[in-house]
Design a protein around this motif. Sequence first.
Motif, PDB file in Angstrom:
ATOM      1  N   ARG A 128     -25.088  30.132  -5.320  1.00 57.78           N
ATOM      2  CA  ARG A 128     -24.603  28.759  -5.126  1.00 57.78           C
ATOM      3  C   ARG A 128     -24.569  28.093  -6.500  1.00 57.78           C
ATOM      4  O   ARG A 128     -25.406  28.400  -7.336  1.00 57.78           O
ATOM      5  N   PRO A 129     -23.623  27.167  -6.711  1.00 53.17           N
ATOM      6  CA  PRO A 129     -23.571  26.526  -8.030  1.00 53.17           C
ATOM      7  C   PRO A 129     -24.701  25.518  -8.242  1.00 53.17           C
ATOM      8  O   PRO A 129     -25.331  25.070  -7.288  1.00 53.17           O
ATOM      9  N   HIS A 130     -24.929  25.207  -9.496  1.00 51.24           N
ATOM     10  CA  HIS A 130     -25.911  24.187  -9.843  1.00 51.24           C
ATOM     11  C   HIS A 130     -25.411  22.846  -9.329  1.00 51.24           C
ATOM     12  O   HIS A 130     -24.217  22.557  -9.415  1.00 51.24           O
ATOM     13  N   TYR A 131     -26.307  22.053  -8.782  1.00 46.37           N
ATOM     14  CA  TYR A 131     -25.894  20.739  -8.276  1.00 46.37           C
ATOM     15  C   TYR A 131     -26.432  19.623  -9.165  1.00 46.37           C
ATOM     16  O   TYR A 131     -25.674  18.863  -9.747  1.00 46.37           O
ATOM     17  N   ALA A 132     -27.757  19.530  -9.272  1.00 42.78           N
ATOM     18  CA  ALA A 132     -28.366  18.515 -10.130  1.00 42.78           C
ATOM     19  C   ALA A 132     -29.809  18.872 -10.424  1.00 42.78           C
ATOM     20  O   ALA A 132     -30.446  19.582  -9.649  1.00 42.78           O
ATOM     21  N   THR A 133     -30.298  18.393 -11.519  1.00 45.79           N
ATOM     22  CA  THR A 133     -31.691  18.532 -11.958  1.00 45.79           C
ATOM     23  C   THR A 133     -32.231  19.960 -11.858  1.00 45.79           C
ATOM     24  O   THR A 133     -33.408  20.159 -11.599  1.00 45.79           O
ATOM     25  N   GLY A 134     -31.370  20.937 -12.075  1.00 48.89           N
ATOM     26  CA  GLY A 134     -31.820  22.338 -12.059  1.00 48.89           C
ATOM     27  C   GLY A 134     -31.883  22.942 -10.673  1.00 48.89           C
ATOM     28  O   GLY A 134     -32.474  24.004 -10.483  1.00 48.89           O
ATOM     29  N   LEU A 135     -31.294  22.257  -9.696  1.00 51.81           N
ATOM     30  CA  LEU A 135     -31.323  22.739  -8.315  1.00 51.81           C
ATOM     31  C   LEU A 135     -29.918  22.930  -7.751  1.00 51.81           C
ATOM     32  O   LEU A 135     -28.980  22.253  -8.185  1.00 51.81           O
ATOM     33  N   CYS A 136     -29.821  23.830  -6.755  1.00 47.42           N
ATOM     34  CA  CYS A 136     -28.577  23.942  -6.002  1.00 47.42           C
ATOM     35  C   CYS A 136     -28.547  22.757  -5.029  1.00 47.42           C
ATOM     36  O   CYS A 136     -29.560  22.077  -4.854  1.00 47.42           O
ATOM     37  N   GLN A 137     -27.425  22.548  -4.384  1.00 48.24           N
ATOM     38  CA  GLN A 137     -27.317  21.361  -3.526  1.00 48.24           C
ATOM     39  C   GLN A 137     -28.330  21.374  -2.382  1.00 48.24           C
ATOM     40  O   GLN A 137     -28.924  20.347  -2.061  1.00 48.24           O
ATOM     41  N   ARG A 138     -28.513  22.546  -1.770  1.00 51.34           N
ATOM     42  CA  ARG A 138     -29.441  22.661  -0.643  1.00 51.34           C
ATOM     43  C   ARG A 138     -30.856  22.258  -1.055  1.00 51.34           C
ATOM     44  O   ARG A 138     -31.513  21.477  -0.386  1.00 51.34           O
ATOM     45  N   CYS A 139     -31.300  22.791  -2.173  1.00 56.67           N
ATOM     46  CA  CYS A 139     -32.652  22.485  -2.643  1.00 56.67           C
ATOM     47  C   CYS A 139     -32.767  21.047  -3.127  1.00 56.67           C
ATOM     48  O   CYS A 139     -33.793  20.410  -2.949  1.00 56.67           O
ATOM     49  N   TYR A 140     -31.686  20.556  -3.734  1.00 59.50           N
ATOM     50  CA  TYR A 140     -31.713  19.177  -4.202  1.00 59.50           C
ATOM     51  C   TYR A 140     -31.901  18.222  -3.030  1.00 59.50           C
ATOM     52  O   TYR A 140     -32.711  17.294  -3.092  1.00 59.50           O
ATOM     53  N   ASN A 141     -31.197  18.481  -1.912  1.00 62.97           N
ATOM     54  CA  ASN A 141     -31.344  17.644  -0.721  1.00 62.97           C
ATOM     55  C   ASN A 141     -32.779  17.681  -0.205  1.00 62.97           C
ATOM     56  O   ASN A 141     -33.349  16.650   0.152  1.00 62.97           O
ATOM     57  N   ARG A 142     -33.368  18.874  -0.179  1.00 61.37           N
ATOM     58  CA  ARG A 142     -34.760  19.017   0.276  1.00 61.37           C
ATOM     59  C   ARG A 142     -35.712  18.284  -0.651  1.00 61.37           C
ATOM     60  O   ARG A 142     -36.656  17.632  -0.214  1.00 61.37           O
ATOM     61  N   TYR A 143     -35.451  18.407  -1.937  1.00 61.34           N
ATOM     62  CA  TYR A 143     -36.280  17.767  -2.965  1.00 61.34           C
ATOM     63  C   TYR A 143     -36.281  16.240  -2.794  1.00 61.34           C
ATOM     64  O   TYR A 143     -37.334  15.604  -2.760  1.00 61.34           O
ATOM     65  N   VAL A 144     -35.080  15.692  -2.633  1.00 59.54           N
ATOM     66  CA  VAL A 144     -34.935  14.241  -2.475  1.00 59.54           C
ATOM     67  C   VAL A 144     -35.600  13.762  -1.183  1.00 59.54           C
ATOM     68  O   VAL A 144     -36.312  12.758  -1.169  1.00 59.54           O
ATOM     69  N   GLN A 145     -35.395  14.519  -0.107  1.00 56.31           N
ATOM     70  CA  GLN A 145     -36.018  14.171   1.184  1.00 56.31           C
ATOM     71  C   GLN A 145     -37.535  14.129   1.075  1.00 56.31           C
ATOM     72  O   GLN A 145     -38.189  13.211   1.566  1.00 56.31           O
ATOM     73  N   ARG A 146     -38.058  15.146   0.429  1.00 55.52           N
ATOM     74  CA  ARG A 146     -39.505  15.266   0.264  1.00 55.52           C
ATOM     75  C   ARG A 146     -40.068  14.057  -0.480  1.00 55.52           C
ATOM     76  O   ARG A 146     -41.078  13.502  -0.089  1.00 55.52           O
ATOM     77  N   LEU A 147     -39.383  13.654  -1.543  1.00 58.32           N
ATOM     78  CA  LEU A 147     -39.829  12.503  -2.328  1.00 58.32           C
ATOM     79  C   LEU A 147     -39.694  11.214  -1.521  1.00 58.32           C
ATOM     80  O   LEU A 147     -40.589  10.373  -1.534  1.00 58.32           O
TER      81      LEU A 147
END
Length: 200
Positions: A128-147
């Motif tokens: 999967r391509p890079h999305y933001a802050t060193g994460l793919c989109q799927r992980c970025y969404n999880r990261y933001v949700q967690r925060l």
Amino acid sequence: MSKSPPWTRQEAFILLQGVSTYGLSWFCRKTGRSLAAVRAKANRMFGSASLTRGAYTLREAERWTGYDETQLRRAQVALRQKWKRTSPHGSFLIYEEQLEELVQWLKTDYWNIQHRLYGCLWCDTTSRPHYATGLCQRCYNRYVQRLRRTGLPAACAALLEVARCNREVLGDLGAEIERELQRGRALRERLLAQFIREVL
Ligand SMILES: [Zn+2]
């Protein structure tokens, strides 16, 4: 100096096809036109003066570098290179300068060149391509949700402020957290879990 005759379609076509293989001087010999005239025409056709050191079709670039099309395209996207085409649906032309840049990039073959990562910080994916802050989109969404669930800000700069305000409780962990956030990177899962535990 006598004015040279107008360019025929055939000549323009050969210029596009042949210059990448044989170079400008070959074309001059072939047509009897001066180097300046050929270069000027080539610059008009390609839209820049970067042809002087030659250009390659995608196939030629593959042959020259030993990298396949997928790799070259991945590097192209990462480097935001724009490749000219010989015609609207014709083959791609890669300038020598671009090719050098591609090869340089492919030597390291980062998944994300900005963060110098070989894969997503969380899931390690490269598909999967890079999305933001060193994460793919799927992980970025999880990261933001967690925060968000914990009431912490998702933006690196804002999260960095939180880390700085909690330097005393975070101790050694805080230095690592600040370093990552300063580079605009998301915190790895383990680090984030510890961070949340300490500041809340
Ligand atoms: Zn991921």
